[in-house]
Enzyme design. Structure first.
Site, PDB file in Angstrom:
ATOM      1  N   LYS A   1       0.730  -1.237  -0.043  1.00 21.32           N
ATOM      2  CA  LYS A   1      -0.067   0.008   0.107  1.00 21.32           C
ATOM      3  C   LYS A   1       0.862   1.209  -0.083  1.00 21.32           C
ATOM      4  O   LYS A   1       0.473   2.271  -0.885  1.00 21.32           O
ATOM      5  CB  LYS A   1      -1.065  -0.058   1.319  1.00 21.32           C
ATOM      6  CG  LYS A   1      -1.973  -1.046   1.072  1.00 21.32           C
ATOM      7  CD  LYS A   1      -2.782  -1.131   2.540  1.00 21.32           C
ATOM      8  CE  LYS A   1      -3.784  -2.425   2.186  1.00 21.32           C
ATOM      9  NZ  LYS A   1      -4.647  -2.911   3.615  1.00 21.32           N
ATOM     10  N   GLN A  27      -4.563  -1.816   9.671  1.00 22.63           N
ATOM     11  CA  GLN A  27      -4.506  -3.077   9.045  1.00 22.63           C
ATOM     12  C   GLN A  27      -5.091  -3.955  10.019  1.00 22.63           C
ATOM     13  O   GLN A  27      -4.546  -4.277  11.230  1.00 22.63           O
ATOM     14  CB  GLN A  27      -3.105  -3.241   8.866  1.00 22.63           C
ATOM     15  CG  GLN A  27      -2.816  -4.636   7.791  1.00 22.63           C
ATOM     16  CD  GLN A  27      -3.403  -4.555   6.713  1.00 22.63           C
ATOM     17  OE1 GLN A  27      -3.600  -3.533   5.920  1.00 22.63           O
ATOM     18  NE2 GLN A  27      -4.163  -5.767   6.153  1.00 22.63           N
ATOM     19  N   ASP A  57     -10.953   2.500   4.205  1.00 24.63           N
ATOM     20  CA  ASP A  57     -11.263   1.016   3.960  1.00 24.63           C
ATOM     21  C   ASP A  57     -12.707   0.850   3.994  1.00 24.63           C
ATOM     22  O   ASP A  57     -13.028  -0.241   3.643  1.00 24.63           O
ATOM     23  CB  ASP A  57     -10.673   0.388   5.318  1.00 24.63           C
ATOM     24  CG  ASP A  57      -9.442  -0.364   4.920  1.00 24.63           C
ATOM     25  OD1 ASP A  57      -9.070  -0.913   3.693  1.00 24.63           O
ATOM     26  OD2 ASP A  57      -8.565  -0.613   6.122  1.00 24.63           O
TER      27      ASP A  57
END
Ligand code: NAD
Length: 291
Positions: A52, A96, A119
Site C-alpha cells: 500500500k 491493518q 477502507d
C-alpha cells in the site's frame, strides 16, 4: 472465454489516479495523504501494508506508516486513531487487520472518523452504502465492481450468487450487485446454505468468496456464466521459486472453459484491491463522498 485481467485494470486505474495527482500539483492543491497503522509483525499484514505504501509512492500520494508492537494496548491504539482523525493533512487512514486478540477490532474501526475511513469498514460507511448514498466502499468489493463495469459485463436482471457473507467481501458484494443501476437478482450463500450446487448451477454471475481452495467445480457452473474468484489460499509448492503458490476458490481448469468471463488467481481481484484504496483516498481528498 474472456480472462479478466485485474493486473492490467489495476495499472490503468492507478495511472488515472496518478494523472489526477499531477493535475492537483499543477493547480497548487494539496497532495492526497494516506496513513496506515500496522500492529505487530504478521507476515501477511507486513506485505499488504508495504504494498500500500509503495502504491502511494507510485501514484504520487504522500504516505505515512505508523507501527506498534504486538503488546500495544487498546487505549494507546485508540489515542493514535483520535490523533489521526484530527490530523488535517490526512485524507484517509487504515488500521491493518487482523489486530492482536486483546484489542477489539470493532471498537477500533468504530473510533475512526467515517470521513477518513478509506477502507470503508465503519458502520456509517456500510450504512450509507446500503442506503445507496455516497460512501467509502470497501476495497475488494469496489475493485470487483470496477472490473465488472470496465469489462462491460451485463448485470441487469441477471441471477447472481455470492458465496460467503463476510463484512468485508461477501455481504457488501451482495448489496452492490443488487443496487439500482446494477440490478442483479442476488442470492447470498454461506456455510449453512442448502443445495449450493443447484443454486450455483442457475447463476449467470458467481462471486466466490469463501476462502476454500478450488471449491467451485465445473459441475456447479452453467455454460456462459461470469465467475469472479475472490479466494486466496496459500499452499506449499515445490514447483515455484518461493515454495508457495496461490489458489483461488474456483477450480480454474474445469470452470474456465464454461465461462463467458472469469478472473484468474493470482492476477484477478487481488491487484484491484490496492488501487481501490488509493481511489477512495483520492475521493476523500477531493471531498467527493462527504461534501
Ligand atoms: P471469511 O472467512 O470472513 O468468510 C468466509 C465466508 O464463507 C463465511 O461467510 C462463510 O459462511 C462462508 N463459507 C465458508 N464455508 C462455506 C461453504 N462450504 N459453503 C458456503 N459458504 C461457506 O472470509 P473473507 O474475509 O470474506 O475472505 C474470503 C476469501 O477471500 C479468503 O480466501 C480471503 O483470503 C480472500 N480475500 C481476498 C481479497 C483480495 O483482495 N483478493 C480480499 C479479501 C479476502
Amino acid at each position: 472465454m474472456v480472462l479478466i485481467d485485474g493486473k492490467k485494470t489495476s495499472e490503468i486505474l492507478q495511472s488515472e489516479i496518478a494523472e489526477e495527482v499531477v493535475k492537483i500539483k499543477f493547480l497548487g492543491g494539496k497532495i492526497p495523504h494516506l496513513a496506515a497503522v500496522l500492529v505487530g509483525h504478521d507476515g501477511g499484514s507486513e506485505t499488504y501494508v508495504a504494498a500500500k505504501v509503495k502504491a502511494c509512492e507510485r501514484v504520487g500520494f504522500k504516505s505515512t506508516l505508523i507501527r506498534f508492537e504486538d503488546n500495544v494496548t487498546e487505549e494507546e491504539l485508540l489515542k493514535c486513531v483520535a490523533k489521526l482523525n484530527n490530523d488535517t493533512d490526512l485524507d484517509g487512514f487504515i488500521v491493518q487487520l487482523p489486530l492482536p486478540k486483546h484489542i477489539s477490532e470493532e471498537k477500533i474501526v468504530e473510533s475512526i472518523n467515517p470521513r477518513k475511513d478509506v477502507d470503508g469498514f465503519h458502520p456509517v460507511n456500510v450504512g450509507r452504502m446500503v442506503a445507496g448514498v455516497p460512501a467509502f466502499i470497501s476495497a475488494t468489493p469496489f475493485g470487483i465492481m470496477e472490473l465488472i463495469k470496465r469489462y462491460k459485463i451485463e448485470t441487469s436482471g441477471k441471477n447472481c450468487v455470492v458465496i460467503g457473507r463476510s463484512n468485508i467481501v461477501g455481504r457488501p458484494m451482495s448489496i452492490l450487485l443488487s443496487q439500482k443501476g446494477i440490478d442483479c437478482t442476488v442470492t447470498l450463500c454461506h456455510s449453512r446454505t442448502k443445495n449450493l450446487k443447484a443454486i450455483c448451477a442457475e447463476a449467470d454471475i458467481i462471486v466466490a468468496a469463501l476462502g476454500m481452495a478450488e471449491f467451485l467445480t465445473g459441475d456447479m457452473v452453467k455454460e456462459g456464466a461470469v465467475v469472479i474468484d475472490v479466494g486466496i489460499t496459500r499452499i506449499k509448492s515445490d514447483k515455484t521459486k518461493s515454495g508457495w503458490k496461490l489458489l483461488g476458490d474456483v477450480k480454474f481448469e474445469e470452470v474456465a472453459p464454461k465461462c463467458s468471463y472469469i478472473t484468474p488467481v493470482p492476477g484477478g481481484v487481488g491487484p484491484m484491491t490496492i488501487a481501490s484504496l488509493l481511489y477512495n483516498t483520492l475521493l476523500s481528498s477531493k471531498k467527493e463522498i462527504y461534501k
